[in-house]
Write a protein that holds these residues in place. Structure first.
Motif, mmCIF file in Angstrom:
data_model
loop_
_atom_site.group_PDB
_atom_site.id
_atom_site.type_symbol
_atom_site.label_atom_id
_atom_site.label_comp_id
_atom_site.label_asym_id
_atom_site.label_seq_id
_atom_site.Cartn_x
_atom_site.Cartn_y
_atom_site.Cartn_z
ATOM 1 N N TYR A 20 50.352 31.021 -38.314
ATOM 2 C CA TYR A 20 49.252 31.635 -39.060
ATOM 3 C C TYR A 20 48.195 32.094 -38.074
ATOM 4 O O TYR A 20 48.247 31.749 -36.886
ATOM 5 C CB TYR A 20 48.704 30.703 -40.130
ATOM 6 C CG TYR A 20 48.255 29.336 -39.670
ATOM 7 C CD1 TYR A 20 49.152 28.264 -39.669
ATOM 8 C CD2 TYR A 20 46.947 29.111 -39.283
ATOM 9 C CE1 TYR A 20 48.734 27.007 -39.267
ATOM 10 C CE2 TYR A 20 46.529 27.848 -38.881
ATOM 11 C CZ TYR A 20 47.428 26.795 -38.860
ATOM 12 O OH TYR A 20 47.015 25.553 -38.467
ATOM 13 N N HIS A 48 47.703 42.811 -40.417
ATOM 14 C CA HIS A 48 47.944 43.504 -41.683
ATOM 15 C C HIS A 48 48.587 44.870 -41.458
ATOM 16 O O HIS A 48 49.413 45.308 -42.243
ATOM 17 C CB HIS A 48 46.641 43.623 -42.476
ATOM 18 C CG HIS A 48 46.193 42.300 -43.043
ATOM 19 N ND1 HIS A 48 45.593 42.180 -44.274
ATOM 20 C CD2 HIS A 48 46.276 41.041 -42.549
ATOM 21 C CE1 HIS A 48 45.320 40.891 -44.498
ATOM 22 N NE2 HIS A 48 45.722 40.188 -43.458
ATOM 23 N N GLU A 94 52.143 44.312 -40.625
ATOM 24 C CA GLU A 94 52.898 43.942 -41.820
ATOM 25 C C GLU A 94 53.214 45.169 -42.668
ATOM 26 O O GLU A 94 54.337 45.333 -43.133
ATOM 27 C CB GLU A 94 52.145 42.908 -42.654
ATOM 28 C CG GLU A 94 53.028 42.370 -43.774
ATOM 29 C CD GLU A 94 52.345 41.329 -44.645
ATOM 30 O OE1 GLU A 94 51.120 41.171 -44.550
ATOM 31 O OE2 GLU A 94 53.070 40.677 -45.417
ATOM 32 N N SER A 154 54.809 38.206 -44.166
ATOM 33 C CA SER A 154 54.002 36.998 -44.349
ATOM 34 C C SER A 154 54.525 36.201 -45.535
ATOM 35 O O SER A 154 55.193 36.728 -46.408
ATOM 36 C CB SER A 154 52.551 37.383 -44.589
ATOM 37 O OG SER A 154 52.428 38.091 -45.791
ATOM 38 N N TYR A 155 54.237 34.928 -45.514
ATOM 39 C CA TYR A 155 54.596 34.059 -46.628
ATOM 40 C C TYR A 155 53.677 32.851 -46.598
ATOM 41 O O TYR A 155 53.084 32.547 -45.559
ATOM 42 C CB TYR A 155 56.067 33.625 -46.523
ATOM 43 C CG TYR A 155 56.396 32.834 -45.282
ATOM 44 C CD1 TYR A 155 56.424 31.439 -45.305
ATOM 45 C CD2 TYR A 155 56.660 33.476 -44.075
ATOM 46 C CE1 TYR A 155 56.703 30.715 -44.164
ATOM 47 C CE2 TYR A 155 56.938 32.755 -42.920
ATOM 48 C CZ TYR A 155 56.961 31.379 -42.980
ATOM 49 O OH TYR A 155 57.228 30.659 -41.843
ATOM 50 N N ASP A 156 53.534 32.210 -47.724
ATOM 51 C CA ASP A 156 52.678 31.029 -47.775
ATOM 52 C C ASP A 156 53.509 29.779 -47.626
ATOM 53 O O ASP A 156 54.546 29.650 -48.264
ATOM 54 C CB ASP A 156 51.935 30.972 -49.109
ATOM 55 C CG ASP A 156 50.732 31.876 -49.097
ATOM 56 O OD1 ASP A 156 50.183 32.070 -48.009
ATOM 57 O OD2 ASP A 156 50.351 32.396 -50.157
ATOM 58 N N PRO A 168 48.175 25.060 -47.871
ATOM 59 C CA PRO A 168 49.105 26.164 -47.623
ATOM 60 C C PRO A 168 48.424 27.229 -46.770
ATOM 61 O O PRO A 168 47.251 27.510 -46.955
ATOM 62 C CB PRO A 168 49.400 26.704 -49.025
ATOM 63 C CG PRO A 168 48.308 26.211 -49.891
ATOM 64 C CD PRO A 168 47.787 24.947 -49.278
ATOM 65 N N ARG A 169 49.161 27.793 -45.839
ATOM 66 C CA ARG A 169 48.616 28.832 -44.959
ATOM 67 C C ARG A 169 49.443 30.085 -45.099
ATOM 68 O O ARG A 169 50.606 30.032 -45.470
ATOM 69 C CB ARG A 169 48.728 28.399 -43.497
ATOM 70 C CG ARG A 169 47.992 27.169 -43.157
ATOM 71 C CD ARG A 169 46.551 27.402 -43.361
ATOM 72 N NE ARG A 169 45.855 26.154 -43.140
ATOM 73 C CZ ARG A 169 44.746 26.070 -42.429
ATOM 74 N NH1 ARG A 169 44.227 27.144 -41.911
ATOM 75 N NH2 ARG A 169 44.149 24.912 -42.279
ATOM 76 N N LYS A 170 48.811 31.189 -44.710
ATOM 77 C CA LYS A 170 49.565 32.430 -44.700
ATOM 78 C C LYS A 170 50.226 32.553 -43.334
ATOM 79 O O LYS A 170 49.570 32.830 -42.340
ATOM 80 C CB LYS A 170 48.636 33.602 -44.977
ATOM 81 C CG LYS A 170 49.379 34.878 -45.276
ATOM 82 C CD LYS A 170 48.417 35.980 -45.627
ATOM 83 C CE LYS A 170 49.116 37.319 -45.640
ATOM 84 N NZ LYS A 170 48.157 38.432 -45.673
ATOM 85 N N TYR A 181 53.061 34.150 -40.640
ATOM 86 C CA TYR A 181 53.698 35.433 -40.329
ATOM 87 C C TYR A 181 54.997 35.189 -39.591
ATOM 88 O O TYR A 181 55.093 34.246 -38.798
ATOM 89 C CB TYR A 181 52.775 36.293 -39.468
ATOM 90 C CG TYR A 181 51.554 36.774 -40.201
ATOM 91 C CD1 TYR A 181 51.582 37.972 -40.904
ATOM 92 C CD2 TYR A 181 50.386 36.020 -40.232
ATOM 93 C CE1 TYR A 181 50.468 38.425 -41.598
ATOM 94 C CE2 TYR A 181 49.263 36.459 -40.922
ATOM 95 C CZ TYR A 181 49.318 37.659 -41.606
ATOM 96 O OH TYR A 181 48.221 38.095 -42.290
#
Lengths: 114, 476
Positions: free
Chosen positions: A26, A54, A57, A64-66, A74-76, A78
């Motif tokens: 993240y 961004h 992406e 990206s995913y959580d 929870p984090r975003k 990559y």
């Protein structure tokens, strides 16, 4: 040691992709990791990092995913895509060509430094 | 979670002010405030007090206006040019088809002028939906569903039965498909009860189709909803055991199918037998399917089909195609084009349709979040179902249904509904980046039946079901 900003911006994309190639991260983690690996030479600002993430992406270079992995919240995260890996290769090749050219010039003028 | 600290809030607000795409604001706010929190915790570790740590952490972020402007650039809406241009090609092709059909005879001369009225209406509906924030359907799916339900019921008062069924229900059924996708999304992470509740919403729409005797609508609705539900279960959106989930979805469908077949009244069985085997009544209910087959079989690559033989002692060659084929300008316009202009023209239309469908499914695959995936899949299924039924019935593979060929076949309602569907699909694509959802608290493998201390526990996920707003919105 502080390094002139214009020297780092062009290569930031490459550095981020390289970091993500080793593992999913993240944003905060990337800045942290980059500082560690470069021994505090690269201090990437969050304000530079996120727009870049961004953009990468939306161009399909990263995804990206959580998830909760290293932290409680929870984090975003990559992760790098196949296209991203290709771009990294290109950037690395460019960089190698560029640095060896710079080194050649610098090497040829060794006497000037002394 | 957005930070409660005032420095952080000010920073996040001025970042967001620069970003025109409002749908992404929450996503960006979450990510940046997570970052500020991490940075702040780091400063606290270094010995700063909380206030100073926040201030330093926010300063570290850089100039909010500049950051916002750069993020704005990264989140320009996306346009799926290939789908947009394919749809445009089909609309224009539809115009040509209607122009051609209106020139066939005087009785039919009105079709092109009608096209000129309903085409702009459809384009307006498309534009409206395209620029409409499609997440509204995700936030208020039940409202959308109820509006559609009410509209359809009220329609029973204003529309008349045509050939025994209410035509408007067919179009409602098509729109119920995206509404159902919204409902499924709403019940995500609600376990088995979520699946059952989604099923009940489907049943409501299906019941209307039955009331209206609109079986084509029922088939399109049922197959599409079943696919949507299957995908949702398979992708783990409900947070339940996948096999049990699938059983909950499929067992009632199979039981009702079997019951319908077993208890079908004789007239329905008779009708089914005729659908399967049109030769049973070649001059009655089997006339159209047999004629379609005949026209297709005798079609030429270019130009008019060469027909021979007799029907009820009349030589076919002496009768025009329009006289041979009822509904040639509507339900069978593809058959008619193949018979009149040759099968190359028909194949071109079919090819463009198939490319459009492939591109649409491709755009569904690109969706990263549950909502975008379900809604674009639903729009895609609704269009695909019609195309498949129309083409198959128009080339004589299946016994004709009264369906519409999206963008091409005559009819204002069908045109507008299909423009809405494609508008919805492209609007989802446009906002692909909106893709962010926090993981749901209850997601994961939930067991339906567990044995604890000799007690048998049946967990239908009631807690998650009634805990409606947990894990949603800004505070999750």
């Amino acid at each position: 040691m502080k390094i002139d900003k214009s020297l780092t911006t062009g290569s930031t994309t490459m550095l981020i992709l390289r970091l993500l190639k080793s593992k999913d991260m993240y944003g905060y983690q990337m800045i942290d990791e980059l500082e560690k690996r470069s021994e505090n030479i690269f201090t990437l600002k969050a304000g530079t990092l996120y727009p870049l993430l961004h953009t990468l992406e939306s161009r399909g270079m990263i995804e990206s995913y959580d998830a909760k992995i290293d932290s409680v919240r929870p984090r975003k995260y990559y992760r790098i895509t196949q296209n991203g890996k290709k771009l990294l290769k290109e950037k690395q090749a460019e960089w190698t060509a560029y640095t060896s050219a710079v080194n050649q010039v610098l090497g040829g003028m060794d006497y000037a430094i002394v | 979670m957005p930070s409660s600290n005032k420095y952080a809030q000010e920073f996040l607000q001025s970042v967001c002010q620069q970003i025109r795409f409002k749908g992404i604001h929450e996503n960006i706010t979450n990510e940046l405030s997570d970052h500020i929190d991490d940075q702040k915790n780091e400063y606290i570790k270094q010995g700063f007090d909380e206030e100073a740590a926040f201030l330093k952490a926010v300063e570290q972020m850089g100039d909010p206006v500049l950051v916002g402007k750069q993020l704005d650039k990264a989140h320009r809406p996306k346009i799926e040019w290939s789908i947009l241009s394919l749809a445009a090609i089909l609309v224009v092709a539809g115009g040509f088809v209607q122009y051609f059909l209106s020139g066939v005879n005087a009785d039919n001369s009105y079709v092109f002028s009608h096209f000129l009225i309903y085409a702009p209406a459809g384009i307006a509906a498309f534009t409206l939906i395209y620029f409409f924030d499609y997440t509204l359907l995700g936030r208020y799916p039940k409202v959308v569903y109820l509006l559609l339900f009410t509209f359809t019921i009220v329609g029973f008062l204003f529309f008349n039965r045509v050939n025994g069924s209410y035509t408007h229900v067919y179009y409602s059924a098509l729109l119920f498909i995206p509404a159902f996708a919204g409902i499924v999304y709403d019940f995500r992470s609600k376990g088995y009860l979520g699946i059952i509740a989604s099923g009940l919403f489907y049943a409501g729409a299906a019941y209307i189709c039955l009331l209206a005797s609109k079986f084509t609508g029922l088939i399109l609705l049922t197959v599409s909803c079943l696919i949507i539900l299957t995908v949702a279960i398979k992708k783990g959106f409900f947070g339940s055991n996948k096999l049990v989930g699938l059983a909950i979805a499929y067992i009632p469908v199979i039981i009702s199918l079997v019951l319908t077949i077993l208890t079908a009244p004789p007239y329905l069985r008779n009708r089914l037998a005729h659908i399967v085997n049109p030769e049973l009544d070649p001059l009655g209910s089997g006339y159209i399917p047999l004629m379609v087959k005949r026209l297709i079989a005798s079609s030429q690559p270019f130009g008019e089909a060469v027909l021979d033989g007799n029907i009820a002692d009349i030589s076919i060659a002496s009768v025009s195609i329009e006289q041979l084929l009822p509904n040639w300008a509507t339900d069978f316009s593809l058959t008619y084009i193949i018979a009149r202009l040759g099968y190359v023209a028909g194949l071109v239309i079919i090819a463009v349709m198939l490319i459009l469908i492939a591109r649409m499914f491709f755009s569904v695959m690109k969706q990263k979040n549950a909502y975008g995936y379900l809604v674009s899949l639903s729009a895609c299924l609704a269009i695909t179902g019609q195309v498949v039924l129309y083409i198959l019935s128009n080339i004589g593979v299946i016994t004709p249904f009264s369906v519409t060929l999206p963008f091409i076949s005559f009819g204002g309602m069908g045109f507008v509904v299909n423009m809405i569907l494609v508008g919805l699909l492209l609007s989802v694509y446009r906002l692909t980046d909106l893709a962010h959802e926090r993981p749901q608290g209850v997601a994961g493998d939930r067991r339906l039946i567990t044995l604890v201390d000799g007690k048998l526990i049946i967990d239908l996920g009631m807690k998650a079901f009634f805990n409606k707003h947990a894990g949603r919105g800004k505070n999750n």
